[in-house]
Enzyme design. Structure first.
Site, PDB file in Angstrom:
ATOM      1  N   ASP A  64       0.851  -1.198   0.000  1.00 17.03           N
ATOM      2  CA  ASP A  64       0.000   0.000   0.000  1.00 17.03           C
ATOM      3  C   ASP A  64       0.886   1.247   0.000  1.00 17.03           C
ATOM      4  O   ASP A  64       1.677   1.453   0.927  1.00 17.03           O
ATOM      5  CB  ASP A  64      -0.883   0.005   1.260  1.00 17.03           C
ATOM      6  CG  ASP A  64      -1.849   1.173   1.275  1.00 17.03           C
ATOM      7  OD1 ASP A  64      -2.959   1.030   0.737  1.00 17.03           O
ATOM      8  OD2 ASP A  64      -1.486   2.243   1.812  1.00 17.03           O
ATOM      9  N   TYR A  72       2.874   9.856  -0.162  1.00 17.27           N
ATOM     10  CA  TYR A  72       3.970   9.303   0.641  1.00 17.27           C
ATOM     11  C   TYR A  72       5.348   9.576   0.027  1.00 17.27           C
ATOM     12  O   TYR A  72       6.364   9.371   0.704  1.00 17.27           O
ATOM     13  CB  TYR A  72       3.817   7.786   0.856  1.00 17.27           C
ATOM     14  CG  TYR A  72       2.521   7.342   1.498  1.00 17.27           C
ATOM     15  CD1 TYR A  72       1.655   8.255   2.102  1.00 17.27           C
ATOM     16  CD2 TYR A  72       2.143   6.001   1.505  1.00 17.27           C
ATOM     17  CE1 TYR A  72       0.468   7.850   2.663  1.00 17.27           C
ATOM     18  CE2 TYR A  72       0.953   5.592   2.082  1.00 17.27           C
ATOM     19  CZ  TYR A  72       0.103   6.524   2.649  1.00 17.27           C
ATOM     20  OH  TYR A  72      -1.078   6.117   3.202  1.00 17.27           O
ATOM     21  N   LYS A 121      -2.784   5.947  -4.179  1.00 14.95           N
ATOM     22  CA  LYS A 121      -3.918   6.839  -3.894  1.00 14.95           C
ATOM     23  C   LYS A 121      -3.696   8.200  -4.530  1.00 14.95           C
ATOM     24  O   LYS A 121      -2.565   8.714  -4.509  1.00 14.95           O
ATOM     25  CB  LYS A 121      -4.094   7.010  -2.374  1.00 14.95           C
ATOM     26  CG  LYS A 121      -4.025   5.718  -1.606  1.00 14.95           C
ATOM     27  CD  LYS A 121      -4.240   5.882  -0.112  1.00 14.95           C
ATOM     28  CE  LYS A 121      -3.830   4.621   0.621  1.00 14.95           C
ATOM     29  NZ  LYS A 121      -2.413   4.534   0.958  1.00 14.95           N
ATOM     30  N   HIS A 135      -7.701   9.562  -1.928  1.00 10.21           N
ATOM     31  CA  HIS A 135      -7.078   9.469  -0.604  1.00 10.21           C
ATOM     32  C   HIS A 135      -7.961  10.063   0.508  1.00 10.21           C
ATOM     33  O   HIS A 135      -8.130   9.465   1.559  1.00 10.21           O
ATOM     34  CB  HIS A 135      -5.714  10.177  -0.647  1.00 10.21           C
ATOM     35  CG  HIS A 135      -4.753   9.679   0.384  1.00 10.21           C
ATOM     36  ND1 HIS A 135      -3.399   9.633   0.172  1.00 10.21           N
ATOM     37  CD2 HIS A 135      -4.943   9.213   1.642  1.00 10.21           C
ATOM     38  CE1 HIS A 135      -2.805   9.152   1.251  1.00 10.21           C
ATOM     39  NE2 HIS A 135      -3.716   8.897   2.158  1.00 10.21           N
TER      40      HIS A 135
HETATM   41  N1  LIG Z   1      -5.587   6.187   3.733  1.00 11.26           N
HETATM   42  C1  LIG Z   1      -5.050   6.910   4.680  1.00 11.26           C
HETATM   43  O1  LIG Z   1      -5.421   8.076   4.912  1.00 11.26           O
HETATM   44  C2  LIG Z   1      -3.964   6.313   5.518  1.00 11.26           C
HETATM   45  C3  LIG Z   1      -3.515   6.982   6.668  1.00 11.26           C
HETATM   46  C4  LIG Z   1      -2.511   6.389   7.426  1.00 11.26           C
HETATM   47  C5  LIG Z   1      -1.990   5.174   7.053  1.00 11.26           C
HETATM   48  N2  LIG Z   1      -2.421   4.545   5.898  1.00 11.26           N
HETATM   49  C6  LIG Z   1      -1.849   3.246   5.443  1.00 11.26           C
HETATM   50  O2  LIG Z   1      -1.926   2.296   6.518  1.00 11.26           O
HETATM   51  C7  LIG Z   1      -0.626   1.799   6.813  1.00 11.26           C
HETATM   52  C8  LIG Z   1      -0.496   1.428   8.274  1.00 11.26           C
HETATM   53  O3  LIG Z   1      -0.784   2.542   9.110  1.00 11.26           O
HETATM   54  P1  LIG Z   1       0.328   3.369   9.925  1.00 11.26           P
HETATM   55  O4  LIG Z   1       1.638   3.211   9.295  1.00 11.26           O
HETATM   56  O5  LIG Z   1      -0.214   4.740  10.089  1.00 11.26           O
HETATM   57  O6  LIG Z   1       0.275   2.735  11.389  1.00 11.26           O
HETATM   58  P2  LIG Z   1       0.416   1.278  12.029  1.00 11.26           P
HETATM   59  O7  LIG Z   1       0.690   0.253  10.988  1.00 11.26           O
HETATM   60  O8  LIG Z   1      -0.767   1.100  12.921  1.00 11.26           O
HETATM   61  O9  LIG Z   1       1.677   1.459  12.993  1.00 11.26           O
HETATM   62  C9  LIG Z   1       2.964   1.690  12.524  1.00 11.26           C
HETATM   63  C10 LIG Z   1       3.861   1.979  13.713  1.00 11.26           C
HETATM   64  O10 LIG Z   1       3.901   0.856  14.598  1.00 11.26           O
HETATM   65  C11 LIG Z   1       5.237   0.355  14.711  1.00 11.26           C
HETATM   66  N3  LIG Z   1       5.138  -1.127  14.622  1.00 11.26           N
HETATM   67  C12 LIG Z   1       4.743  -1.865  13.564  1.00 11.26           C
HETATM   68  N4  LIG Z   1       4.712  -3.175  13.865  1.00 11.26           N
HETATM   69  C13 LIG Z   1       5.094  -3.278  15.166  1.00 11.26           C
HETATM   70  C14 LIG Z   1       5.264  -4.363  16.050  1.00 11.26           C
HETATM   71  N5  LIG Z   1       5.038  -5.617  15.657  1.00 11.26           N
HETATM   72  N6  LIG Z   1       5.670  -4.094  17.327  1.00 11.26           N
HETATM   73  C15 LIG Z   1       5.913  -2.831  17.738  1.00 11.26           C
HETATM   74  N7  LIG Z   1       5.768  -1.747  16.935  1.00 11.26           N
HETATM   75  C16 LIG Z   1       5.369  -1.974  15.664  1.00 11.26           C
HETATM   76  C17 LIG Z   1       6.028   0.947  13.553  1.00 11.26           C
HETATM   77  O11 LIG Z   1       7.349   1.213  13.940  1.00 11.26           O
HETATM   78  P3  LIG Z   1       8.651   0.714  13.105  1.00 11.26           P
HETATM   79  O12 LIG Z   1       8.479   1.127  11.686  1.00 11.26           O
HETATM   80  O13 LIG Z   1       9.758   1.418  13.816  1.00 11.26           O
HETATM   81  O14 LIG Z   1       8.695  -0.786  13.280  1.00 11.26           O
HETATM   82  C18 LIG Z   1       5.283   2.258  13.318  1.00 11.26           C
HETATM   83  O15 LIG Z   1       5.761   3.244  14.218  1.00 11.26           O
HETATM   84  C19 LIG Z   1       0.286   2.950   6.351  1.00 11.26           C
HETATM   85  O16 LIG Z   1       1.637   2.570   6.232  1.00 11.26           O
HETATM   86  C20 LIG Z   1      -0.368   3.344   5.076  1.00 11.26           C
HETATM   87  O17 LIG Z   1      -0.040   2.426   4.048  1.00 11.26           O
HETATM   88  C21 LIG Z   1      -3.413   5.098   5.150  1.00 11.26           C
END
Ligand SMILES: NC(=O)c1ccc[n+]([C@@H]2O[C@H](COP(=O)([O-])OP(=O)(O)OC[C@H]3O[C@@H](n4cnc5c(N)ncnc54)[C@H](OP(=O)(O)O)[C@@H]3O)[C@@H](O)[C@H]2O)c1
Length: 277
Positions: A46, A51, A76, A109
């Protein structure tokens, strides 16, 4: 066994329920992180124009040695590009930057509700879909009232709605509305960017199962049927987040996690984001 299930979208396209999210993966680290994810077994990536790492995602997909048809790639449309011609040009640029012939999924998005231009953007995405350069189209951060606008103006129902969902923001209403209309929910920030990792209730379940709190939260999404793509720039966490299919939560665990919902967002509310007064 660690086989990732697939979800069938409303147009018959199949998407792996678990993928790799690339938000806040620095562009210079994205190629290696994506290659690592692909090596571990992830087959769904994704990204987004916003990004700034589409190029590196595309490079990794092309250089991975995995057949293009075996990797599901989402991007997106950036905010501010909702005008029809802007959206068409932006999609072309994404394909060019990624070095790909087609995308699997392309989303609006954010609705940027105030000016209502998402309807125009949807017309562009619909035409791109009809041209065969994307297998499925959808939206992100849409509330039911935004979706209703699309239903009034277009015959194409979004395949997915990508919204913030995690144990502190269960989004039952938006998920149920989508399900009633055949729209799959993609849950972004599935571990609330780390906020739920210290939750004592989730930790208790994790301890009983000999799993991490991240795995328990991610497994909760899987059993609810949502599509997830947690982000990590760390190999061991990417491996941990991929290992979700050899254990199960009980109905009581799921009910317990449901009680943690407190309407707490890590990102903005879609009705307020991009609001032009
Ligand atoms: N459509 C939208 O508006 C929108 C908005 C936000 C996100 N997204 C998408 O959703 C994806 C995921 O969301 P997100 O990146 O915001 O948040 P997330 O996946 O909920 O959390 C990511 C955070 O958690 C840490 N992490 C991941 N796995 C872990 C584990 N097993 N143990 C401990 N810490 C862990 C990562 O740190 P490290 O990297 O240091 O491991 C990072 O700081 C994004 O990458 C993006 O593709 C979409």
């Amino acid at each position: 066994m660690n086989t990732v299930p697939e979800i069938t979208l409303n147009n018959g396209v199949r998407i792996p329920q678990l993928g790799f999210g690339t938000y806040q993966v620095a562009s210079e680290a994205t190629k290696d992180a994506t290659l690592t994810a692909l090596e571990i077994g992830y087959r769904h990536i994704d990204t987004a124009q916003m990004y700034g790492n589409e190029k590196q995602v595309g490079q990794a997909v092309r250089e991975s040695g995995i057949a293009r048809g075996d990797v599901f790639v989402t991007s997106k449309l950036n905010n501010g590009l909702h005008a029809y011609d802007d959206a068409m040009r932006a999609f072309d640029r994404t394909l060019r930057d990624m070095g790909l012939d087609y995308l699997d999924l392309f989303l609006i998005h954010w609705p940027m509700s105030a000016d209502g231009t998402f309807v125009e953007a949807w017309k562009a995405l619909s035409d791109i879909y009809r041209s065969g350069r994307v297998k499925a189209i959808g939206v992100s951060n849409f509330q039911p009232h935004h979706l209703r606008r699309l239903f009034e103006e277009s015959a194409i129902v979004p395949a997915v709605n990508q919204i913030e969902v995690h144990p502190y923001l269960a989004q039952e209403h938006v998920r149920a509305y989508g399900a009633r209309h055949g729209i799959a929910t993609q849950a972004w920030s599935p571990i609330a960017r780390g906020k739920i990792l210290d939750d004592p209730e989730i930790a208790r379940i994790a301890e009983r199962l000999g799993r991490s709190t991240a795995q328990v939260a991610l497994r909760w999404h899987v059993q609810r049927g949502d599509i997830i793509f947690p982000k990590s720039a760390t190999r061991t966490r990417l491996e941990e987040n991929f290992d979700l299919f050899s254990f199960e939560l009980t109905a009581e665990d799921i009910e317990m996690i449901a009680t943690l919902d407190r309407d707490e967002r890590t990102g903005p509310h879609p009705d307020h984001f991009g609001h032009v007064p």
